[in-house]
Motif scaffolding. Sequence first.
Motif, PDB file in Angstrom:
ATOM      1  N   UNK A  89       0.835  -1.193   0.000  1.00 48.01           N
ATOM      2  CA  UNK A  89       0.000   0.000   0.000  1.00 48.01           C
ATOM      3  C   UNK A  89       0.871   1.245   0.000  1.00 48.01           C
ATOM      4  N   UNK A  90       0.345   2.311  -0.607  1.00 52.10           N
ATOM      5  CA  UNK A  90       1.103   3.564  -0.649  1.00 52.10           C
ATOM      6  C   UNK A  90       0.254   4.699  -0.099  1.00 52.10           C
ATOM      7  N   UNK A  91       0.912   5.653   0.543  1.00 49.99           N
ATOM      8  CA  UNK A  91       2.342   5.614   0.848  1.00 49.99           C
ATOM      9  C   UNK A  91       2.623   4.695   2.039  1.00 49.99           C
ATOM     10  N   UNK A  92       3.782   4.102   2.035  1.00 50.27           N
ATOM     11  CA  UNK A  92       4.303   3.376   3.183  1.00 50.27           C
ATOM     12  C   UNK A  92       5.680   3.947   3.468  1.00 50.27           C
ATOM     13  N   UNK A  93       5.934   4.242   4.729  1.00 52.41           N
ATOM     14  CA  UNK A  93       7.207   4.817   5.161  1.00 52.41           C
ATOM     15  C   UNK A  93       7.922   3.770   6.000  1.00 52.41           C
ATOM     16  N   UNK A  94       9.132   3.397   5.594  1.00 55.15           N
ATOM     17  CA  UNK A  94       9.890   2.367   6.295  1.00 55.15           C
ATOM     18  C   UNK A  94      11.189   2.983   6.798  1.00 55.15           C
ATOM     19  N   UNK A  95      11.412   2.865   8.092  1.00 56.74           N
ATOM     20  CA  UNK A  95      12.672   3.311   8.680  1.00 56.74           C
ATOM     21  C   UNK A  95      13.668   2.172   8.523  1.00 56.74           C
ATOM     22  N   UNK A  96      14.748   2.453   7.809  1.00 52.02           N
ATOM     23  CA  UNK A  96      15.787   1.468   7.513  1.00 52.02           C
ATOM     24  C   UNK A  96      17.040   1.868   8.267  1.00 52.02           C
ATOM     25  N   UNK A  97      17.657   0.911   8.924  1.00 53.81           N
ATOM     26  CA  UNK A  97      18.936   1.145   9.583  1.00 53.81           C
ATOM     27  C   UNK A  97      19.868   0.014   9.197  1.00 53.81           C
ATOM     28  N   UNK A  98      21.005   0.364   8.660  1.00 52.56           N
ATOM     29  CA  UNK A  98      22.020  -0.598   8.226  1.00 52.56           C
ATOM     30  C   UNK A  98      21.416  -1.662   7.311  1.00 52.56           C
ATOM     31  N   UNK A  99      20.558  -1.213   6.387  1.00 51.41           N
ATOM     32  CA  UNK A  99      20.011  -2.090   5.368  1.00 51.41           C
ATOM     33  C   UNK A  99      18.809  -2.922   5.763  1.00 51.41           C
ATOM     34  N   UNK A 100      18.339  -2.781   7.005  1.00 53.99           N
ATOM     35  CA  UNK A 100      17.178  -3.585   7.403  1.00 53.99           C
ATOM     36  C   UNK A 100      16.090  -2.724   8.019  1.00 53.99           C
ATOM     37  N   UNK A 101      14.861  -3.199   7.883  1.00 56.04           N
ATOM     38  CA  UNK A 101      13.697  -2.481   8.393  1.00 56.04           C
ATOM     39  C   UNK A 101      13.658  -2.522   9.913  1.00 56.04           C
ATOM     40  N   UNK A 102      13.421  -1.339  10.493  1.00 51.24           N
ATOM     41  CA  UNK A 102      13.266  -1.267  11.954  1.00 51.24           C
ATOM     42  C   UNK A 102      11.915  -0.686  12.361  1.00 51.24           C
TER      43      UNK A 102
END
Length: 142
Positions: A89-102
Motif C-alpha cells: 500500500x502507498x504511501x508506506x514509510x519504512x525506517x531502515x537502519x544498516x540495510x534492514x527495516x526497523x
Amino acid sequence: MKRAWRQFVLASLLGLGIGLGCAGPGATGLAAAELVMFERSGCPWCARWDREVAPNYGATDEGKLAPLRRVNLDNGQPRDMALTLPVRFTPTFVLIDQGREVGRITGYMDEGMFWGLLAKMIQDLQNATGRAPGAASLGRPG
C-alpha cells in the motif's frame, strides 16, 4: 498549534528535550538510518504527504536523522534492503537502519499522526541500538 504538538511529542519521546546528535567522537548516531517512502504514480495520499510534509522534511530533526529516499513501486520492490514484509500500500514509510527495516508506517492520514509515529520509530531505534542522543535543538521550521 500543529508544530507545537509535534515538538511536544518528539521531546516527550526523546527524553524531554534531549537532542538528536551524536554523543561525541566515535559515537554512532542515527546517520546510517533512512526513511524510505514507497509510493505509486497517481497515489492521492502520497500527493497529500508531498504537500503537507515533504517541503520541510529535510530541514527537520527527523529528516536529518533519517534522510528521505523515495521508491516508486511502479518500478518494483527494491532489492537493497531487508523488509519484514513486501510493501503493498502507498504511501508506506519504512525506517531502515544498516540495510534492514526497523519500523513502518503504512498509509498517511495527516501530518500530526505522521510526525508522532515517526518520532516513536526513531525512539524505538535509539532504544534498540543503545545509541545515545547528544545535545541539539528540537523543532521544525514553519
